[in-house]
Scaffold this motif. Structure first.
Motif, PDB file in Angstrom:
ATOM      1  N   ASN A  74       0.837  -1.188   0.000  1.00  0.00           N
ATOM      2  CA  ASN A  74       0.000   0.000   0.000  1.00  0.00           C
ATOM      3  C   ASN A  74       0.882   1.252   0.000  1.00  0.00           C
ATOM      4  OD1 ASN A  74      -2.302   1.739   0.358  1.00  0.00           O
ATOM      5  ND2 ASN A  74      -3.343   0.048   1.398  1.00  0.00           N
ATOM      6  N   LYS A  75       0.274   2.413  -0.051  1.00  0.00           N
ATOM      7  CA  LYS A  75       1.011   3.678  -0.085  1.00  0.00           C
ATOM      8  C   LYS A  75       1.766   3.904   1.218  1.00  0.00           C
ATOM      9  CE  LYS A  75      -2.142   6.009  -3.212  1.00  0.00           C
ATOM     10  NZ  LYS A  75      -3.049   7.162  -3.378  1.00  0.00           N
ATOM     11  N   SER A  76       2.955   4.501   1.097  1.00  0.00           N
ATOM     12  CA  SER A  76       3.793   4.807   2.261  1.00  0.00           C
ATOM     13  C   SER A  76       4.409   6.181   2.100  1.00  0.00           C
ATOM     14  CB  SER A  76       4.929   3.790   2.406  1.00  0.00           C
ATOM     15  OG  SER A  76       4.431   2.489   2.561  1.00  0.00           O
ATOM     16  N   THR A  77       4.504   6.892   3.202  1.00  0.00           N
ATOM     17  CA  THR A  77       5.217   8.166   3.241  1.00  0.00           C
ATOM     18  C   THR A  77       6.163   8.110   4.427  1.00  0.00           C
ATOM     19  OG1 THR A  77       3.305   9.337   2.328  1.00  0.00           O
ATOM     20  CG2 THR A  77       4.996  10.676   3.402  1.00  0.00           C
ATOM     21  N   TRP A  78       7.424   8.503   4.189  1.00  0.00           N
ATOM     22  CA  TRP A  78       8.443   8.502   5.243  1.00  0.00           C
ATOM     23  C   TRP A  78       9.058   9.891   5.287  1.00  0.00           C
ATOM     24  CZ3 TRP A  78      13.290   4.819   5.015  1.00  0.00           C
ATOM     25  CH2 TRP A  78      13.994   4.900   6.228  1.00  0.00           C
ATOM     26  N   ILE A  79       8.928  10.558   6.424  1.00  0.00           N
ATOM     27  CA  ILE A  79       9.385  11.938   6.591  1.00  0.00           C
ATOM     28  C   ILE A  79      10.404  12.008   7.722  1.00  0.00           C
ATOM     29  CG2 ILE A  79       8.669  14.305   7.142  1.00  0.00           C
ATOM     30  CD1 ILE A  79       5.809  13.444   6.210  1.00  0.00           C
ATOM     31  N   GLN A  80      11.483  12.732   7.464  1.00  0.00           N
ATOM     32  CA  GLN A  80      12.463  13.016   8.518  1.00  0.00           C
ATOM     33  C   GLN A  80      12.191  14.430   9.019  1.00  0.00           C
ATOM     34  OE1 GLN A  80      16.608  13.064   7.347  1.00  0.00           O
ATOM     35  NE2 GLN A  80      17.209  12.380   9.376  1.00  0.00           N
ATOM     36  N   VAL A  81      11.904  14.537  10.307  1.00  0.00           N
ATOM     37  CA  VAL A  81      11.516  15.805  10.919  1.00  0.00           C
ATOM     38  C   VAL A  81      12.753  16.538  11.413  1.00  0.00           C
ATOM     39  CG1 VAL A  81      10.096  16.891  12.702  1.00  0.00           C
ATOM     40  CG2 VAL A  81       9.303  14.792  11.586  1.00  0.00           C
ATOM     41  N   LYS A  82      12.981  17.733  10.867  1.00  0.00           N
ATOM     42  CA  LYS A  82      14.166  18.525  11.224  1.00  0.00           C
ATOM     43  C   LYS A  82      14.104  18.987  12.676  1.00  0.00           C
ATOM     44  CE  LYS A  82      16.974  22.405   9.676  1.00  0.00           C
ATOM     45  NZ  LYS A  82      18.198  21.739  10.047  1.00  0.00           N
ATOM     46  N   PHE A  87      13.012  12.065  21.656  1.00  0.00           N
ATOM     47  CA  PHE A  87      12.199  12.700  22.696  1.00  0.00           C
ATOM     48  C   PHE A  87      11.222  13.731  22.132  1.00  0.00           C
ATOM     49  CE2 PHE A  87      15.941  11.201  24.986  1.00  0.00           C
ATOM     50  CZ  PHE A  87      15.332  10.493  26.001  1.00  0.00           C
ATOM     51  N   THR A  88      11.442  14.199  20.907  1.00  0.00           N
ATOM     52  CA  THR A  88      10.540  15.178  20.305  1.00  0.00           C
ATOM     53  C   THR A  88       9.173  14.565  20.063  1.00  0.00           C
ATOM     54  OG1 THR A  88      12.497  16.048  19.190  1.00  0.00           O
ATOM     55  CG2 THR A  88      10.388  16.931  18.486  1.00  0.00           C
ATOM     56  N   PHE A  89       9.107  13.249  20.006  1.00  0.00           N
ATOM     57  CA  PHE A  89       7.855  12.541  19.767  1.00  0.00           C
ATOM     58  C   PHE A  89       7.072  12.333  21.069  1.00  0.00           C
ATOM     59  CE2 PHE A  89      10.474  11.804  16.169  1.00  0.00           C
ATOM     60  CZ  PHE A  89       9.613  11.698  15.092  1.00  0.00           C
ATOM     61  N   LYS A 100      17.074  26.357  27.092  1.00  0.00           N
ATOM     62  CA  LYS A 100      17.824  26.146  25.854  1.00  0.00           C
ATOM     63  C   LYS A 100      18.781  24.968  25.924  1.00  0.00           C
ATOM     64  CE  LYS A 100      17.476  30.823  24.212  1.00  0.00           C
ATOM     65  NZ  LYS A 100      18.146  31.996  23.711  1.00  0.00           N
ATOM     66  N   ILE A 101      19.269  24.666  27.096  1.00  0.00           N
ATOM     67  CA  ILE A 101      20.226  23.566  27.225  1.00  0.00           C
ATOM     68  C   ILE A 101      19.596  22.237  26.806  1.00  0.00           C
ATOM     69  CG2 ILE A 101      19.701  23.066  29.640  1.00  0.00           C
ATOM     70  CD1 ILE A 101      22.723  22.609  30.021  1.00  0.00           C
ATOM     71  N   PHE A 102      18.283  22.094  26.945  1.00  0.00           N
ATOM     72  CA  PHE A 102      17.608  20.846  26.621  1.00  0.00           C
ATOM     73  C   PHE A 102      17.220  20.722  25.150  1.00  0.00           C
ATOM     74  CE2 PHE A 102      16.460  21.300  31.196  1.00  0.00           C
ATOM     75  CZ  PHE A 102      17.151  20.189  31.640  1.00  0.00           C
ATOM     76  N   LYS A 103      17.223  21.826  24.393  1.00  0.00           N
ATOM     77  CA  LYS A 103      16.763  21.790  23.003  1.00  0.00           C
ATOM     78  C   LYS A 103      17.538  20.782  22.163  1.00  0.00           C
ATOM     79  CE  LYS A 103      14.643  26.274  22.427  1.00  0.00           C
ATOM     80  NZ  LYS A 103      14.631  27.522  21.688  1.00  0.00           N
ATOM     81  N   SER A 104      18.838  20.700  22.356  1.00  0.00           N
ATOM     82  CA  SER A 104      19.617  19.773  21.544  1.00  0.00           C
ATOM     83  C   SER A 104      19.340  18.323  21.932  1.00  0.00           C
ATOM     84  CB  SER A 104      21.112  20.063  21.683  1.00  0.00           C
ATOM     85  OG  SER A 104      21.528  19.846  23.008  1.00  0.00           O
ATOM     86  N   VAL A 108      12.934  20.734  19.332  1.00  0.00           N
ATOM     87  CA  VAL A 108      12.269  22.017  19.568  1.00  0.00           C
ATOM     88  C   VAL A 108      10.752  21.864  19.477  1.00  0.00           C
ATOM     89  CG1 VAL A 108      14.238  23.383  18.788  1.00  0.00           C
ATOM     90  CG2 VAL A 108      12.504  22.703  17.150  1.00  0.00           C
ATOM     91  N   ARG A 109      10.058  22.783  20.087  1.00  0.00           N
ATOM     92  CA  ARG A 109       8.600  22.748  20.153  1.00  0.00           C
ATOM     93  C   ARG A 109       7.966  22.764  18.755  1.00  0.00           C
ATOM     94  NH1 ARG A 109       6.113  26.743  24.339  1.00  0.00           N
ATOM     95  NH2 ARG A 109       6.935  25.150  25.729  1.00  0.00           N
ATOM     96  N   GLU A 110       8.542  23.541  17.837  1.00  0.00           N
ATOM     97  CA  GLU A 110       7.987  23.634  16.488  1.00  0.00           C
ATOM     98  C   GLU A 110       8.042  22.280  15.774  1.00  0.00           C
ATOM     99  OE1 GLU A 110      10.357  25.749  17.698  1.00  0.00           O
ATOM    100  OE2 GLU A 110       9.036  27.463  18.061  1.00  0.00           O
ATOM    101  N   SER A 111       9.092  21.517  16.011  1.00  0.00           N
ATOM    102  CA  SER A 111       9.191  20.185  15.407  1.00  0.00           C
ATOM    103  C   SER A 111       8.124  19.258  15.977  1.00  0.00           C
ATOM    104  CB  SER A 111      10.580  19.589  15.635  1.00  0.00           C
ATOM    105  OG  SER A 111      11.557  20.382  14.999  1.00  0.00           O
ATOM    106  N   ALA A 112       7.912  19.340  17.279  1.00  0.00           N
ATOM    107  CA  ALA A 112       6.863  18.534  17.912  1.00  0.00           C
ATOM    108  C   ALA A 112       5.489  18.913  17.358  1.00  0.00           C
ATOM    109  CB  ALA A 112       6.898  18.713  19.429  1.00  0.00           C
ATOM    110  N   ASP A 113       5.270  20.197  17.110  1.00  0.00           N
ATOM    111  CA  ASP A 113       4.003  20.646  16.518  1.00  0.00           C
ATOM    112  C   ASP A 113       3.817  20.064  15.120  1.00  0.00           C
ATOM    113  OD1 ASP A 113       3.403  22.161  18.768  1.00  0.00           O
ATOM    114  OD2 ASP A 113       4.088  24.057  17.876  1.00  0.00           O
TER     115      ASP A 113
END
Length: 141
Positions: A74-82, A87-89, A100-104, A108-113
């Motif tokens: 079936n159809k598949s899409t695979w995305i790498q989130v910048k 833990f972003t998931f 800021k020390i934890f961002k790396s 980041v919040r925008e990636s989680a969004d």
């Protein structure tokens, strides 16, 4: 597809580890795979085996997803989130973002969004799924 009376028509992989026999046999439902970019690189799919343990884990992960997609019907899409880690998931970016020390470490919040938006849009309208220009499409078939 179904499992003990529960019918489903989509599979969403949130930077998770895939297991046999699904990898070997494939799936017959639509798939969305979302992967981090901190410990995973697209080039690792075809690379020789790594000696660095973190890279070897990332390589094993991406080879399993690649094989699952190739064995699926079936159809598949695979995305790498910048700007994302495993833990972003989770809720960590929302809980720790001001520090800021934890961002790396957690992403980041925008990636989680963006992860949440991909999942929601895939569930509601998989044919209309739009990929943010910040992220990379690894595979779409």
């Amino acid at each position: 597809a179904s499992y003990d009376g529960i019918k489903f028509d989509k599979y969403i992989n949130l930077d998770g580890t895939l297991m046999n026999p699904a990898v070997q046999t494939g799936l017959n439902v639509r798939q969305l795979h979302l992967s981090q970019d901190y410990l995973f690189k697209k080039e690792w799919i075809d690379a020789e085996n790594f000696t660095d343990s973190r890279m070897a884990i990332g390589q094993d992960y991406c080879k399993k997803i690649d094989l699952l997609i190739k064995n699926s019907k079936n159809k598949s899409t695979w995305i790498q989130v910048k700007d994302s880690s495993h833990f972003t998931f989770t809720d960590f970016p929302d809980l720790l973002n001001p520090y800021k020390i934890f961002k790396s470490f957690v992403g980041v919040r925008e990636s989680a969004d963006r992860i949440r938006n991909y999942v929601l849009n895939f569930i509601l309208e998989p044919d209309a799924l739009q990929v943010d220009p910040k992220d990379a499409i690894i595979c779409k078939r």
